[in-house]
Design a protein around this motif. Structure first.
Motif, PDB file in Angstrom:
ATOM      1  N   ALA A 100       0.641  -1.294  -0.020  1.00 65.04           N
ATOM      2  CA  ALA A 100       0.054   0.021  -0.054  1.00 65.04           C
ATOM      3  C   ALA A 100       0.884   1.154   0.091  1.00 65.04           C
ATOM      4  O   ALA A 100       0.648   2.226  -0.718  1.00 65.04           O
ATOM      5  CB  ALA A 100      -0.936   0.001   1.211  1.00 65.04           C
ATOM      6  N   MET A 101       1.918   1.182   0.737  1.00 66.05           N
ATOM      7  CA  MET A 101       2.681   2.421   0.958  1.00 66.05           C
ATOM      8  C   MET A 101       3.548   2.822  -0.641  1.00 66.05           C
ATOM      9  O   MET A 101       3.564   3.870  -0.907  1.00 66.05           O
ATOM     10  CB  MET A 101       3.995   2.065   1.943  1.00 66.05           C
ATOM     11  CG  MET A 101       3.606   2.638   3.487  1.00 66.05           C
ATOM     12  SD  MET A 101       2.305   3.916   3.780  1.00 66.05           S
ATOM     13  CE  MET A 101       3.265   5.081   3.411  1.00 66.05           C
ATOM     14  N   LEU A 102       3.963   1.672  -1.101  1.00 65.90           N
ATOM     15  CA  LEU A 102       4.507   1.872  -2.376  1.00 65.90           C
ATOM     16  C   LEU A 102       3.393   2.461  -3.400  1.00 65.90           C
ATOM     17  O   LEU A 102       3.770   3.376  -4.219  1.00 65.90           O
ATOM     18  CB  LEU A 102       5.232   0.560  -2.937  1.00 65.90           C
ATOM     19  CG  LEU A 102       5.777   0.618  -4.078  1.00 65.90           C
ATOM     20  CD1 LEU A 102       6.952   1.485  -4.172  1.00 65.90           C
ATOM     21  CD2 LEU A 102       6.128  -0.640  -4.726  1.00 65.90           C
ATOM     22  N   LEU A 103       2.269   1.708  -3.483  1.00 66.60           N
ATOM     23  CA  LEU A 103       1.329   2.136  -4.242  1.00 66.60           C
ATOM     24  C   LEU A 103       0.985   3.767  -4.062  1.00 66.60           C
ATOM     25  O   LEU A 103       0.470   4.545  -4.991  1.00 66.60           O
ATOM     26  CB  LEU A 103      -0.119   1.447  -4.053  1.00 66.60           C
ATOM     27  CG  LEU A 103      -0.053   0.035  -4.828  1.00 66.60           C
ATOM     28  CD1 LEU A 103      -1.281  -0.757  -4.470  1.00 66.60           C
ATOM     29  CD2 LEU A 103      -0.433   0.547  -6.412  1.00 66.60           C
ATOM     30  N   ALA A 104       1.030   4.158  -2.749  1.00 70.59           N
ATOM     31  CA  ALA A 104       0.621   5.603  -2.593  1.00 70.59           C
ATOM     32  C   ALA A 104       1.640   6.519  -3.191  1.00 70.59           C
ATOM     33  O   ALA A 104       1.298   7.399  -3.730  1.00 70.59           O
ATOM     34  CB  ALA A 104       0.608   5.572  -0.889  1.00 70.59           C
ATOM     35  N   LEU A 105       3.005   6.095  -2.820  1.00 75.24           N
ATOM     36  CA  LEU A 105       4.161   6.955  -3.354  1.00 75.24           C
ATOM     37  C   LEU A 105       3.786   6.876  -4.980  1.00 75.24           C
ATOM     38  O   LEU A 105       4.024   7.986  -5.697  1.00 75.24           O
ATOM     39  CB  LEU A 105       5.433   6.360  -3.249  1.00 75.24           C
ATOM     40  CG  LEU A 105       5.815   6.361  -1.717  1.00 75.24           C
ATOM     41  CD1 LEU A 105       7.055   5.475  -1.549  1.00 75.24           C
ATOM     42  CD2 LEU A 105       5.989   7.643  -1.181  1.00 75.24           C
ATOM     43  N   VAL A 106       3.560   5.811  -5.761  1.00 69.57           N
ATOM     44  CA  VAL A 106       3.216   5.808  -7.004  1.00 69.57           C
ATOM     45  C   VAL A 106       2.074   6.448  -7.618  1.00 69.57           C
ATOM     46  O   VAL A 106       2.308   7.260  -8.645  1.00 69.57           O
ATOM     47  CB  VAL A 106       3.059   4.190  -7.610  1.00 69.57           C
ATOM     48  CG1 VAL A 106       2.869   4.332  -9.004  1.00 69.57           C
ATOM     49  CG2 VAL A 106       4.422   3.695  -7.298  1.00 69.57           C
ATOM     50  N   THR A 107       1.153   6.556  -6.789  1.00 70.17           N
ATOM     51  CA  THR A 107      -0.310   7.210  -7.247  1.00 70.17           C
ATOM     52  C   THR A 107       0.157   8.723  -7.055  1.00 70.17           C
ATOM     53  O   THR A 107      -0.521   9.564  -7.953  1.00 70.17           O
ATOM     54  CB  THR A 107      -1.411   7.173  -6.663  1.00 70.17           C
ATOM     55  OG1 THR A 107      -1.138   7.016  -5.160  1.00 70.17           O
ATOM     56  CG2 THR A 107      -2.014   5.617  -6.882  1.00 70.17           C
ATOM     57  N   ILE A 108       0.845   9.189  -6.113  1.00 70.82           N
ATOM     58  CA  ILE A 108       1.146  10.593  -6.086  1.00 70.82           C
ATOM     59  C   ILE A 108       1.949  11.046  -7.235  1.00 70.82           C
ATOM     60  O   ILE A 108       1.361  12.155  -7.710  1.00 70.82           O
ATOM     61  CB  ILE A 108       2.103  10.896  -4.340  1.00 70.82           C
ATOM     62  CG1 ILE A 108       1.006  10.599  -3.424  1.00 70.82           C
ATOM     63  CG2 ILE A 108       2.370  12.420  -4.706  1.00 70.82           C
ATOM     64  CD1 ILE A 108       1.892  10.736  -2.111  1.00 70.82           C
ATOM     65  N   VAL A 109       2.903  10.353  -7.583  1.00 72.60           N
ATOM     66  CA  VAL A 109       4.006  10.680  -8.650  1.00 72.60           C
ATOM     67  C   VAL A 109       3.159  10.664  -9.928  1.00 72.60           C
ATOM     68  O   VAL A 109       3.316  11.953 -10.957  1.00 72.60           O
ATOM     69  CB  VAL A 109       5.053   9.864  -8.810  1.00 72.60           C
ATOM     70  CG1 VAL A 109       5.767  10.278 -10.049  1.00 72.60           C
ATOM     71  CG2 VAL A 109       5.779  10.162  -7.475  1.00 72.60           C
ATOM     72  N   VAL A 110       2.330   9.702 -10.159  1.00 70.18           N
ATOM     73  CA  VAL A 110       1.223   9.683 -11.413  1.00 70.18           C
ATOM     74  C   VAL A 110       0.336  11.013 -11.372  1.00 70.18           C
ATOM     75  O   VAL A 110       0.094  11.760 -12.616  1.00 70.18           O
ATOM     76  CB  VAL A 110       0.561   8.530 -11.496  1.00 70.18           C
ATOM     77  CG1 VAL A 110      -0.472   8.488 -12.600  1.00 70.18           C
ATOM     78  CG2 VAL A 110       1.536   7.357 -11.633  1.00 70.18           C
TER      79      VAL A 110
END
Lengths: 317, 248
Positions: A177-187
């Motif tokens: 989840a943490m990794l997905l959060a970082l990815v969605t913020i950048v996207v």
């Protein structure tokens, strides 16, 4: 365009709610969602609560809210009607999924399938919301291909931040989840920057000359307005924001919606326990402020062709 | 239904505005307000009408533009009202079915009993034809005086929209733009009538006639090119002395 508070709150909150519902469904169907009913109550109340508050807020700007039910009838042509239908339909799989999770304590299998159905409905609803704006040709800053990706990306981002926050409260039980959060913020940041770059670089096709058809005579300037005081058109569609203010607000939006949540999420990834939970809570709160600012700008920076009749251009700020 | 009619008759009622003739007197806007304050769209609410900040619903607004480069520009008065488009997005975006386009004559109307006041139709109109009534909570727009043009209690000559009836310079024409042989269609052909913002793709029914080229050569109007000298010879005597004195 006039940045109406009710619509800004609606798109921001329900966007986050649908984003959260989307991720919950995906986690459920992949069997990664803990079947803890308390987790379920908190997560589903947050998701459906945000969606419901948003939808109720959207009704506040209606002249006749008591007739709102009529808006479900014209889905064949109207994106607003389609959004209304999609938003209500989404409740069906979402409530069945909630029942399985909270009452029976199951999130996978058939219940996970309803979760996935909720995810699909959430995506459709957010696309319908974006298309209300995307389809309006008189507003060039909305009538472009960056609007749908922006609504989807920001919905996914705010939903993911909500999910990480809930997950942290329950001891970080969602893998990745943490990794997905970082990815969605950048996207989402890339989508937003691309949108701003697009609206700054594109000159609108309509001009005072095409609006009046007087182009063959030369440049067209307003000599005298039809009325000395404001009217509905100028109130609703003539909203103006100074270029310097827009620039500052864009910086605030980038900081609050993306930069600070990215930093806090990174800190939360590196830490654990209460510190991590506090970071995710703060990240969600600040991101919400950032997205509200971004949404305010989405309206305030949009210009309508009717202002061409009132001595304005669509490109200059 | 906000779907556009699949099949429609040939009749397409609309207006033609002659920008060459309009003097910008606002009489059309005033008579529009007068008629429609008592018609199907009534009332056209005015908020704070006698105060410092009046705000009201009008179906017709008269702008005045200056077109052309300084020194060679001209003033063009420009009435703006609903164009009763063939592809009216104001109709298709309506979520409730309140907005509709009539199959029989192409007039775009609002059923105020179905309108929820979401204002989306006004966002969808590039021309600013629709104005929201803050008091009634519904959207209002030009009806092409539908309660006047079909009113058999009126003399046939009076069955034209209020704006057309009142125009003191006959800058506004009403008729069937779907019939290529109607007077109004011929007028559009003869004068090179055009659509506003054709790039929007709304296919307006109403047309605008461009201002005619300005006469820059006075002789075209029948005036003498310049005043010729009465006599080349200089006068003698006292007047001759005065002439020489003033010329020196």
């Amino acid at each position: 365009m006039h940045p109406a508070l009710s619509v800004i709150v609606f798109t921001t909150l329900s966007g986050a709610g649908y984003g959260l519902l989307f991720w919950l469904g995906l986690y459920a169907v992949t069997g990664l969602l803990p079947a803890d009913p308390i987790f379920g109550i908190v997560a589903m109340m947050l998701a459906l609560g945000l969606i419901s508050i948003g939808l109720l807020s959207s009704m506040l700007h209606l002249g006749h809210p008591e007739r709102a039910w009529r808006a479900f009838s014209q889905w064949r042509t109207s994106w607003l009607s389609r959004e209304g239908v999609a938003s209500i339909v989404t409740y069906i799989p979402a409530l069945i999924f909630s029942a399985g999770w909270i009452l029976i304590g199951q999130t996978s299998g058939l219940w996970g399938f309803f979760g996935l159905l909720g995810s699909v409905c959430s995506v459709i609803t957010v696309i319908c919301t974006a298309c209300i704006y995307r389809s309006l040709r008189p507003v060039p800053r909305w009538n472009n291909h960056w609007v749908i990706p922006n609504y989807l990306a920001l919905s996914a981002m705010t939903g993911m931040l909500m999910l990480v926050m809930v997950s942290a409260l329950f001891g970080d039980r969602l893998p990745g989840a943490m990794l997905l959060a970082l990815v969605t913020i950048v996207v989402a940041l890339i989508a937003k920057l691309a949108y701003w770059h697009f609206i700054d670089a594109t000159s609108p096709t309509s001009t005072p000359e095409s609006a009046t058809g007087l182009g063959p005579l030369g440049k067209v300037r307003l000599l005298e307005a039809p009325h000395t005081s404001e009217n509905y058109l100028l109130r609703e569609m003539g909203f103006r924001i100074a270029r310097k203010h827009a620039k500052k607000l864009r910086t605030i939006a980038i900081a609050c919606a993306f930069a600070i949540p990215l930093l806090l999420s990174a800190i939360a990834t590196a830490t654990s326990g209460t510190a991590a939970a506090a970071c995710t809570l703060l990240a969600t709160a600040i991101a919400t402020v950032g997205v509200l600012t971004e949404r305010w700008l989405f309206f305030a920076e949009a210009k309508h062709t009717v202002t061409l009749y009132y001595g304005r251009n669509l490109d200059a700020s | 239904m906000t779907s556009l009619p699949d099949h429609h008759g040939a009749k397409r009622l609309g207006l033609v505005v002659d920008l060459d003739v309009c003097v910008g007197c606002h009489a059309c806007a005033v008579n529009c307000k007068e008629w429609n304050s008592g018609g199907v769209a009534a009332p056209l609410t005015d908020l704070d009408p006698y105060g410092g900040d009046p705000l009201g619903v009008w179906f017709n607004r008269i702008h005045s533009f200056e077109a052309g480069e300084p020194g060679h520009s001209r003033t063009v008065h420009f009435p703006r009202s609903c164009l009763h488009c063939e592809q009216p997005a104001c109709v298709t975006v309506c979520p409730t079915g309140a907005s509709y386009k009539r199959a029989e004559d192409g007039i775009v109307l609002v059923n105020e009993d179905l309108c929820i006041g979401c204002k989306l139709c006004s966002w969808a109109c590039p021309y600013g034809a629709r104005e929201y009534d803050y008091d009634a909570g519904v959207m209002k727009k030009c009806t092409l005086c539908i309660d006047k043009i079909y009113n058999e209690n009126l003399d046939a000559v009076d069955r034209v929209p209020a704006c057309v009836a009142t125009c003191p310079t006959s800058a506004r024409h009403f008729g069937d733009l779907g019939d290529p042989n109607s007077d109004i269609s011929k007028l559009v052909r003869d004068r090179g009538g055009y659509d506003l913002m054709p790039e929007m793709g709304y296919l307006p029914t109403n047309k605008y006639l461009p201002p005619r080229p300005r006469r820059t050569d006075a002789t075209l109007g029948g005036a003498a090119p310049e005043l010729a000298s009465v006599s080349e010879e200089s006068a003698g005597g006292f007047l001759g002395w005065v002439d020489r004195l003033l010329s020196s």
